[in-house]
Scaffold this motif. Structure first.
Motif, short mmCIF file in Angstrom:
data_model
loop_
_atom_site.label_atom_id
_atom_site.label_comp_id
_atom_site.label_asym_id
_atom_site.label_seq_id
_atom_site.Cartn_x
_atom_site.Cartn_y
_atom_site.Cartn_z
N GLY A 74 0.97 8.95 7.44
CA GLY A 74 2.14 8.09 7.29
C GLY A 74 1.76 6.84 6.54
O GLY A 74 0.73 6.77 5.85
N LEU A 75 2.59 5.79 6.68
CA LEU A 75 2.39 4.51 6.00
C LEU A 75 2.36 3.41 7.04
O LEU A 75 3.07 3.48 8.05
CB LEU A 75 3.49 4.26 4.98
N ARG A 76 1.59 2.37 6.79
CA ARG A 76 1.48 1.24 7.70
C ARG A 76 2.02 0.00 7.03
O ARG A 76 1.66 -0.32 5.89
CB ARG A 76 0.04 1.02 8.13
N GLY A 77 2.90 -0.73 7.71
CA GLY A 77 3.49 -1.94 7.18
C GLY A 77 2.68 -3.17 7.54
O GLY A 77 1.80 -3.15 8.40
N LYS A 78 3.00 -4.30 6.88
CA LYS A 78 2.28 -5.54 7.14
C LYS A 78 2.59 -6.09 8.52
O LYS A 78 1.79 -6.84 9.08
CB LYS A 78 2.64 -6.57 6.07
N LYS A 94 12.60 9.97 7.09
CA LYS A 94 11.68 8.85 7.29
C LYS A 94 12.02 8.12 8.58
O LYS A 94 13.18 7.78 8.83
CB LYS A 94 11.77 7.89 6.10
N VAL A 95 11.01 7.89 9.40
CA VAL A 95 11.17 7.20 10.68
C VAL A 95 10.22 6.01 10.69
O VAL A 95 9.02 6.17 10.46
CB VAL A 95 10.87 8.14 11.87
N VAL A 96 10.76 4.84 10.95
CA VAL A 96 9.96 3.61 11.03
C VAL A 96 9.81 3.24 12.50
O VAL A 96 10.80 3.10 13.22
CB VAL A 96 10.62 2.47 10.25
N ILE A 97 8.56 3.11 12.95
CA ILE A 97 8.25 2.80 14.34
C ILE A 97 7.67 1.38 14.40
O ILE A 97 6.65 1.10 13.76
CB ILE A 97 7.24 3.81 14.93
N TYR A 98 8.35 0.52 15.13
CA TYR A 98 7.89 -0.86 15.30
C TYR A 98 7.16 -0.99 16.63
O TYR A 98 7.67 -0.57 17.67
CB TYR A 98 9.07 -1.82 15.26
N PRO A 99 5.98 -1.58 16.64
CA PRO A 99 5.23 -1.72 17.90
C PRO A 99 5.89 -2.74 18.81
O PRO A 99 6.57 -3.66 18.37
CB PRO A 99 3.84 -2.17 17.45
N THR A 100 5.68 -2.56 20.11
CA THR A 100 6.20 -3.52 21.08
C THR A 100 5.38 -4.81 21.02
O THR A 100 4.15 -4.78 21.02
CB THR A 100 6.13 -2.93 22.50
#
Length: 839
Positions: A74-78, A94-100
């Motif tokens: 996958g891809l990692r965001g800033k 496409k699924v974007v997962i934001y960490p808690t």
């Protein structure tokens, strides 16, 4: 005289608008027309270019998604987010997962570890276990606190996706209630027209009935669809929250199973099964309680208009009395469901253990005993479920009789009030029905009375249906309480492990070497491995219980280049050193220093059992990195091929079908290949220190030497845990564990003076030495040779006493063979068959 207007031919509105626009354009100046033309041309060109770019980016995203999906990447965001691609129909989505955020964990910690005293989950101070074991799942204040705490995770803010889905579902629920009122009125009109013989009105009523039915069908389908979407959204929120709390740098996934012990070994049951049941029940709660509650209010108002205050009061009294009786007689479904889920988890855990250890069980031939364990666990589960079903049969009989038949009979009695007792109903002076009709104003009073009765009956049936759903929802609420208690216990345990919240209750002292008695220090960022006065303590299975010391406190330092062999008998604590240094076990006392990071320029651990993850062959080499990390470190498949060639696994890509091949790698690779794959990861990551626990037990001696020499040549300081003395040739130091008596030597000395001092201290304190000792010597020195000679001498002394021990054994056997009779001085002679054998 009025002016007569001449009719004009109607003109197309679009054509007329275009003509007016052209006339307005022609009346403008030449410069204005030129500017408008240029602006229109630029707008057309920019919109076409923008559309082209949008389509190109969309096609590139799809191609990238297919490539990353094939490579399990996958891809990692800033901002720490992660973009993954999942299969969707014939393409990818496409699924974007934001960490808690850590602040969210801090905000929720008080809800799960320090609940208010009114909730009945604690006494106002941090508890060792939340909820306490004596808390019974049920409809009480504790359930309300638990559910609201979980709701704060499922709906984090008012403008979230879940809020929009609930709002949309609420709109459709209100729409269905309105449609129920319309159908109720229409039902009365159709029956009235049928009895009166009004064919035109009857047919028009059927047409309206079919039209409303189609719209109502869409509304019901939309409600079910939105309920499913809400359930998936709730589960997604909770699952990601639990994963962020479970899988992090604090090693919670290990500690919650091996150190805390609050939820046992069946955490997969909690995450996979209990969480699904909870989210499904929570999503259905909105429609199973909200919709009947709205129906009760609306239908009671309509019946109040039709039946008067007496009839409405009777209905409310009936509902209150029956609801109270059913609530009193209802079994504790919440507690029963929680116990059922726990036994389901135990049964599932036995199957998981059998799947994990299938090969070992097969070698032992343990199918029969495993079948006994599984049958016993399944018998416990089915016995408990049958008991629940027997309770449900009795309760359902009572509930169906009360809700369906007694309520219907009471409803007929109430609807007869306007007919037989109009004065009692309060409607003696109100001949109009609740829903007057304008289509047939000339109908007689008997037809109007028929319409009123059918309408009231329909309202009563809808009201009874709403009331029955409310009664059924009480049972659903009890089961929801059981699911809520399980999920709340899981998240509370994870928060306790994550925050290391093991403080003992007030005015109590912690058990020695329990998780409440951890006073050691862990220093990360040290260029080496150092232990100072650090005992090896095996933690207990529950965090309240004390741990078991394995050896005397250790004190040694391993700088870069100090290749060390940790030797000793089985159970002496070799693997325990790796667990303490890695942070898996707490540092109860002393100091542990180690490099800061895992992997490159840090420290890396190779466990006894090589772990092979799911994914491609590439993922096995670069684990725990993903392909994103590999690309960011400027590595490619050619570099991975060189790594495999170093550990003599260069044939794997051709044999398995390339780097993107997916297999069940733990079954495909042999034992030696698994251990060499672990060394391939070591070569790939290039750490400064490597702790290897029996890492070459299945590798031939020549390949073993190649692997260790390769690590040393690449600047990796190896710390090897093994019972094989032959590994000393690759090491400079030897840490020996499990020593007793005069074998103990510290820091390479003979230890005579220290031993005498220790013996004097023990005599003064009146204590006996209980824990094994250790020694830390340089390999190839005089001290090591003296130690070997001392061991040889000790073995010779033991061999010299073999005859003495044999004679003593024979004496003991003769004494045990003699039989004395109570009250007689002579011993009983041996039986005749023994005398014959001796003869």
């Amino acid at each position: 005289m009025a002016v007569q207007s001449t009719p004009r031919k109607p003109q197309d509105s679009l054509r007329s608008a275009v003509l007016r626009l052209l006339r307005t354009f022609n009346r403008q100046s030449k410069r204005a027309r030129l500017i408008a033309t240029v602006a229109l041309t630029l707008a057309v060109i920019s919109s076409g270019w923008g559309g082209h770019q949008l389509l190109r980016r969309r096609s590139e995203d799809k191609a990238q998604g297919r490539r990353l999906l094939r490579r399990n990447s996958g891809l990692r965001g800033k901002d720490g987010s992660r973009t993954i691609f999942v299969p969707y129909r014939n393409s990818t989505a496409k699924v974007v997962i934001y960490p808690t955020k850590p602040t969210s964990f801090d905000a929720h910690r008080r809800l799960f570890l320090n609940p208010p005293r009114a909730a009945g989950l604690s006494d106002g101070q941090p508890a060792l276990q939340v909820p306490p074991p004596n808390t019974k799942p049920g409809l009480n204040i504790a359930f309300l606190h638990q559910f609201l705490s979980l709701l704060s995770i499922m709906i984090p803010h008012w403008n979230s996706k879940e809020s929009g889905l609930l709002l949309s579902q609420g709109v459709f629920l209100l729409l269905r209630t309105y449609l129920s009122l319309v159908v109720t009125r229409l039902d009365g009109e159709i029956v009235r027209d049928l009895v009166a013989g009004n064919g035109r009105g009857f047919l028009w009523g059927l047409v309206k009935w079919c039209g409303i039915g189609g719209f109502a069908s869409y509304t019901n389908a939309a409600i079910k669809f939105l309920q499913s979407k809400v359930s998936i959204a709730f589960r997604t929120r909770l699952t990601r929250y639990i994963h962020d709390l479970y899988l992090n740098d604090n090693l919670n996934y290990y500690k919650v199973l091996n150190l805390d012990g609050g939820i046992g070994q069946g955490i997969d049951q909690y995450i996979c099964n209990d969480l699904t049941l909870f989210t499904n029940s929570a999503a259905s709660l909105y429609s199973s309680i909200g919709k009947p509650l709205v129906d009760l209010c609306v239908f009671n108002y309509q019946l109040f208009r039709s039946l008067g205050p007496l009839g409405c009061t009777g209905l409310l009294a009936n509902y209150i009395i029956t609801a109270t009786a059913l609530r009193r007689l209802s079994p504790p479904f919440g507690k029963l469901k929680a116990v059922e889920n726990r036994r389901e988890g135990d049964f599932r855990l036995l199957h998981s253990k059998l799947i994990t250890n299938a090969e070992e069980v097969a070698f032992y031939g343990g199918a029969d005993i495993e079948k006994v364990f599984l049958d016993a666990s399944f018998k416990d589960l089915t016995t408990w479920m049958e008991g629940i079903y027997r309770l449900k049969i009795r309760y359902n009989m009572l509930e169906d009789f009360v809700v369906k038949y007694s309520w219907s009979a009471f409803g007929y009695l109430i609807t007869s009030l306007p007919v037989f007792l109009p004065e009692w109903s309060g409607l003696a002076n109100t001949p109009e029905p609740a829903f007057p009709s304008s289509s047939s104003p000339s109908l007689g009073p008997q037809h109007t009375r028929m319409q009123s009765f059918i309408t009231n009956k329909r309202l009563m049936l809808s009201l009874a249906d709403a009331g029955s759903r409310m009664m059924y929802s009480l049972k659903d609420l009890s089961e929801l309480a059981g699911h809520t208690s399980r999920v709340y216990s899981l998240i509370s345990t994870l928060h306790r492990v994550h925050a290391n919240a093991y403080a003992p209750p007030r005015h109590t002292s912690p058990e020695q070497f329990s998780l409440s008695d951890v006073h050691g220090t862990v220093q990360k960022g040290y260029d080496g491995i150092r232990l100072e006065n650090c005992p090896l303590i095996a933690p207990a299975s529950l965090h309240q219980l004390p741990g078991s010391p394995l050896t005397e406190p250790l004190t040694f330092t391993l700088p870069a280049g100090a290749h060390t062999l940790v030797s000793g008998s089985n159970g002496s604590g070799k693997s325990s050193i790796a667990r303490v240094v890695a942070g898996l076990w707490p540092t109860y006392r002393g100091l542990v220093s180690r490099p800061r990071q895992i992997g490159a320029d840090g420290i890396m651990f190779l466990p006894q059992r090589p772990y092979l993850s799911i994914g491609t062959l590439r993922d096995q080499v670069i684990y725990p990195h993903s392909e994103i990390d590999m690309r960011e470190s400027s590595r490619n498949d050619r570099d991975l091929m060189r790594v495999l060639e170093v550990v003599r696994l260069g044939y794997l890509p051709d044999r398995e079908g390339g780097w993107d091949a997916r297999r069940e790698w733990k079954d495909v690779l042999s034992g030696g290949e698994k251990q060499r794959m672990a060394f391939a990861r070591l070569v790939y990551h290039e750490p400064r220190f490597a702790v290897i626990d029996e890492g070459t037990s299945a590798v031939s001696s020549d390949v073993e030497g190649l692997l260790y020499e390769t690590c040393k040549r690449r600047g990796v300081t190896v710390v090897v845990m093994s019972t094989r003395v032959g590994l000393k040739r690759y090491c400079d130091w030897n840490l020996t564990l499990g020593l007793e008596g005069d074998e103990v030597r510290e820091d390479g000395g003979d230890g005579d003076d220290s031993e005498e001092e220790e013996e004097e201290e023990e005599e003064e304190e009146g204590e006996e030495p209980l824990l094994p000792g250790w020694s830390f010597d340089r390999i190839g020195t005089v001290e090591e040779r003296v130690g070997v000679e001392r061991e040889v001498q000790a073995l010779r002394e033991k061999l010299g006493r073999v005859e003495e021990w044999r004679r003593r054994k024979e004496e003991i056997e003769r004494e045990l063979a003699r039989v004395w009779v109570s009250g007689e001085e002579e011993e009983l002679p041996p039986p005749a068959y023994l005398e014959e054998e001796v003869g």
